[in-house]
Design an enzyme around this catalytic site. Structure first.
Site, PDB file in Angstrom:
ATOM      1  N   CYS A  73      51.506  30.010  51.437  1.00  0.00           N
ATOM      2  CA  CYS A  73      51.749  31.340  52.531  1.00  0.00           C
ATOM      3  C   CYS A  73      52.327  32.525  52.152  1.00  0.00           C
ATOM      4  O   CYS A  73      53.201  32.858  52.914  1.00  0.00           O
ATOM      5  CB  CYS A  73      52.109  30.244  53.749  1.00  0.00           C
ATOM      6  N   LYS A 133      52.583  30.771  38.088  1.00  0.00           N
ATOM      7  CA  LYS A 133      53.491  29.964  37.508  1.00  0.00           C
ATOM      8  C   LYS A 133      53.422  28.699  38.122  1.00  0.00           C
ATOM      9  O   LYS A 133      53.598  27.488  37.389  1.00  0.00           O
ATOM     10  CB  LYS A 133      54.879  30.563  37.737  1.00  0.00           C
ATOM     11  N   HIS A 153      42.954  34.551  41.555  1.00  0.00           N
ATOM     12  CA  HIS A 153      43.357  35.246  40.110  1.00  0.00           C
ATOM     13  C   HIS A 153      43.085  33.693  39.190  1.00  0.00           C
ATOM     14  O   HIS A 153      43.393  32.773  39.539  1.00  0.00           O
ATOM     15  CB  HIS A 153      44.641  35.448  40.050  1.00  0.00           C
ATOM     16  N   ASP A 211      42.489  42.356  34.795  1.00  0.00           N
ATOM     17  CA  ASP A 211      43.896  42.449  35.547  1.00  0.00           C
ATOM     18  C   ASP A 211      45.152  42.505  34.787  1.00  0.00           C
ATOM     19  O   ASP A 211      45.827  43.375  35.071  1.00  0.00           O
ATOM     20  CB  ASP A 211      43.706  41.135  36.380  1.00  0.00           C
ATOM     21  N   GLU A 226      44.001  50.713  41.725  1.00  0.00           N
ATOM     22  CA  GLU A 226      45.146  50.230  42.290  1.00  0.00           C
ATOM     23  C   GLU A 226      46.407  51.018  42.046  1.00  0.00           C
ATOM     24  O   GLU A 226      47.364  50.618  42.554  1.00  0.00           O
ATOM     25  CB  GLU A 226      45.269  48.795  41.461  1.00  0.00           C
TER      26      GLU A 226
END
Length: 491
Positions: free
Chosen positions: A45, A109, A132, A217, A393
Site C-alpha cells: 500500500c 527488492k 513493473h 524503463d 516522464e
C-alpha cells in the site's frame, strides 16, 4: 533462477523488445467489466498500491489489501493508509486464497519474497499482476503454470494516477501478458479491465511486453529521467558558484529551472522548449546539445548494453544481498554535495529568466532526451515506448527536484531507479568536466545578448529540431492525450 530475457533466443528477444501497439479506444468498450464481481487483492500500500486501489474501487471493483502480519499488528504506514481509506485489510493467509487477481505493488527488492509467499496461497487459475516486470524479466521468477501473469504499468507516479482519474482522465499506461503464463488465454482481458479501472484507457494504452517495459524503463530512469538531472544539477551548480554566482541564487535557478524548462517540453516537446529561447540562444543551445550528444553517446550506449545483457541487474541484486552498501553510500554522499546543502534563495526568479539564463540546462535536456530515445530505438525498442520512457516522464521527475532537490527525487523514485541514477551520474560528472570548463559567457547564469543571426543557419536548426523522430512520435501521442482529455471532460 536465470534472467528470463537471457533464456530467449535472438529472434524471441527482438520480438519481445519490439512489441508495442497503440490500442484503440474501442478496445476498451467493456471497461472494467471483466473483473467486476471478482476479488482483487493488492499486496502493498505504497503510492501505486493505494492510488491504483482507490481508482479501481471507484470503478466498481472489489478491492482489499493483503499485508504482512507484523505490518497489521504494528499498525505500520501501509496498514494505516489502507484502513483510513476504508479498505478491508487482512494477512496473506486470510485474503490471498479467495483472490481472483493478486496485484503485487511492493518495491522491486521485495518482489521475490512476496511472490514466494503468496504463490502457494493462490487458488488454481488465479491471476498475478505487476506494475513493473523486473521480477519476471531480470530475476527470472518462475510462476506456477496455472497462474495468469499480467502487467499494467502507469507511466506516472501513483499520486498522478489518482489525480488524473479524479479529473475524469487517466495517465498513459503500458499493459502486457507474460507469454509463459497465459494458460486460459484471458491475460489480455484481465489487463484491459485492470487498466480501464485505473482510468489509463482514457489517456492512451500501449500493448507491450514484460521485456520491452523493463528494458526501456531501466534505460529511461538511469539516463535522462534521473541520472542526467542529477549530474546536470551538480555540474551546473558548481560551475555557477565557481564563477561567482551567489550559491542561493544558483541553487534556485537549478532546482526550479528543470521544472520550468520541462513544462514547455510537456506541452510541445523539444520544439516548444527551444522556441522559448531567443534566436541567438536557440542556436547556442543547439550547438551545445550536439557537443553533449557526441560526448555522452558511449555512456548512454554502455547503460543500454548493460541493461540488455543483465549486467546492471546482476550488479544491483548483488548490492541488495550486501544490505544496499553501495546504494546507501551513494545516497549519503549525494546528500552532502554543495547543491544539496546550499542555502535557499528568498528572491523571485521570473519564468523567462529560467530559460534565458539556463541555455546549458536546456541543451542538457535536449541532448539527454534525444540520446535516450535514439539508444533505445537502436536496441530494438519501438519509438512509442522510447518516448514514454524519456520525454514523457521527465517533467514529473523534474517536479520532485523542485520540491526538495535531489533528496526528494531519490526518495520518490524506486530503489532500482535510484541505484541506476547513481551509476550514471557518478560516471557522467567527471566525463563532462572538460566540457564545462570550455563554456562561454551566456551559456549558464547570464543571458546571451540579442544579435543578428544567419537565416539559413536558423532555418536548418529549426528543421533539425522539428524533424527528429521523437518530435514526430511525441506530437502524435500528445495529440492523442489531448483529444482523449477533451472526450473525457465532455463525456
Amino acid at each position: 533462477m536465470a534472467n528470463y530475457f537471457n533464456t530467449l533466443n535472438l529472434r524471441q528477444q527482438l520480438a519481445q523488445l519490439g512489441k508495442c501497439r497503440f490500442m484503440g479506444r474501442d478496445e476498451f468498450a467493456d471497461g472494467a467489466s471483466y473483473l467486476q464481481g471478482k476479488k482483487v487483492v493488492i499486496v502493498g500500500c505504497g503510492a501505486q498500491g493505494l492510488n491504483q486501489g482507490l481508482n479501481m474501487r471507484d470503478s466498481g471493483l472489489d478491492i482489499s489489501y493483503a499485508l504482512r502480519k507484523e505490518a497489521i499488528t504494528e499498525k505500520r504506514a501501509s496498514w494505516r493508509k489502507a484502513t483510513e481509506n476504508g479498505f478491508k485489510v487482512g494477512t496473506y493467509e486470510e485474503l490471498i486464497p479467495q483472490a481472483d487477481l493478486v496485484v503485487n505493488l511492493t518495491p522491486d527488492k521485495q518482489h521475490s519474497d512476496v511472490v514466494r509467499s503468496v504463490q502457494p496461497l493462490m487458488k488454481d487459475g488465479a491471476a498475478l499482476g505487476y506494475s513493473h516486470g523486473f521480477n519476471i524479466v531480470e530475476v527470472g521468477e518462475q510462476i506456477r503454470k496455472d497462474i495468469t501473469v499480467v502487467m499494467v504499468a502507469p507511466k506516472c507516479p501513483g499520486t498522478e494516477v489518482r489525480e488524473e482519474y479524479k479529473r475524469g482522465f487517466g495517465v498513459p499506461t503500458l499493459i502486457a501478458v507474460h507469454p509463459e503464463n497465459d494458460p486460459k488465454g484471458e491475460g489480455m482481458a484481465i489487463a484491459k479491465a485492470w487498466v480501464a479501472a485505473t482510468g489509463g484507457h482514457r489517456a492512451g494504452v500501449l500493448e507491450s511486453s514484460f521485456v520491452a517495459e523493463v528494458k526501456s524503463d531501466l534505460m529511461g530512469e538511469q539516463t535522462i529521467l534521473c541520472g542526467m538531472l542529477q549530474a546536470g544539477s551538480l555540474l551546473c551548480f558548481d560551475k555557477l558558484v565557481a564563477e561567482g554566482t551567489d550559491p542561493a541564487y544558483a541553487e534556485k535557478l537549478i532546482q526550479f529551472g528543470w521544472e520550468t524548462i520541462t513544462e514547455a517540453l510537456k506541452q510541445g516537446g523539444i520544439t516548444l522548449m527551444m522556441d522559448r529561447l531567443s534566436n541567438p540562444a536557440k542556436l547556442r543551445a543547439y550547438a551545445l546539445s550536439e557537443q553533449l550528444k557526441e560526448i555522452m553517446a558511449p555512456l548512454f550506449q554502455k547503460h543500454m548494453d548493460d541493461i540488455i545483457s543483465g549486467e546492471f541487474s546482476s550488479g544491483m541484486m548483488a548490492d541488495w544481498a550486501n544490505d544496499d552498501k553501495k546504494l546507501l553510500t551513494w545516497r549519503e554522499e549525494t546528500g552532502k554535495t554543495a547543491f544539496e546543502t546550499a542555502p535557499q534563495f528568498e528572491g523571485k526568479i521570473g519564468e523567462q529568466e529560467y530559460f534565458d539564463k539556463g541555455v546549458l540546462m536546456i541543451a542538457m535536456v535536449k541532448a539527454g532526451v534525444e540520446l535516450a530515445f535514439e539508444t533505445m530505438v537502436d536496441s530494438g525498442i519501438i519509438e512509442e515506448s522510447a518516448y514514454y520512457e524519456s520525454l514523457h516522464e521527465l517533467p514529473l521527475i523534474a517536479n520532485t527536484i523542485a520540491r526538495k532537490r535531489l533528496y526528494e527525487m531519490n526518495v520518490v523514485i524506486s530503489d532500482t531507479a535510484e541505484y541506476g541514477n547513481y551509476l550514471f551520474s557518478y560516471a557522467c560528472v567527471p566525463l563532462l568536466k572538460p566540457f564545462m570548463a570550455e563554456l562561454q559567457p551566456g551559456d549558464l547564469g547570464s543571458a546571451i545578448p540579442e544579435g543578428a543571426v544567419d537565416n539559413a543557419q536558423l532555418r536548418d536548426v529549426n528543421d533539425a529540431i522539428r524533424s527528429h523522430a521523437i518530435e514526430q512520435v511525441g506530437k502524435k501521442l500528445r495529440g492523442y492525450m489531448t483529444d482523449m482529455k477533451r472526450i473525457a471532460v465532455a463525456g
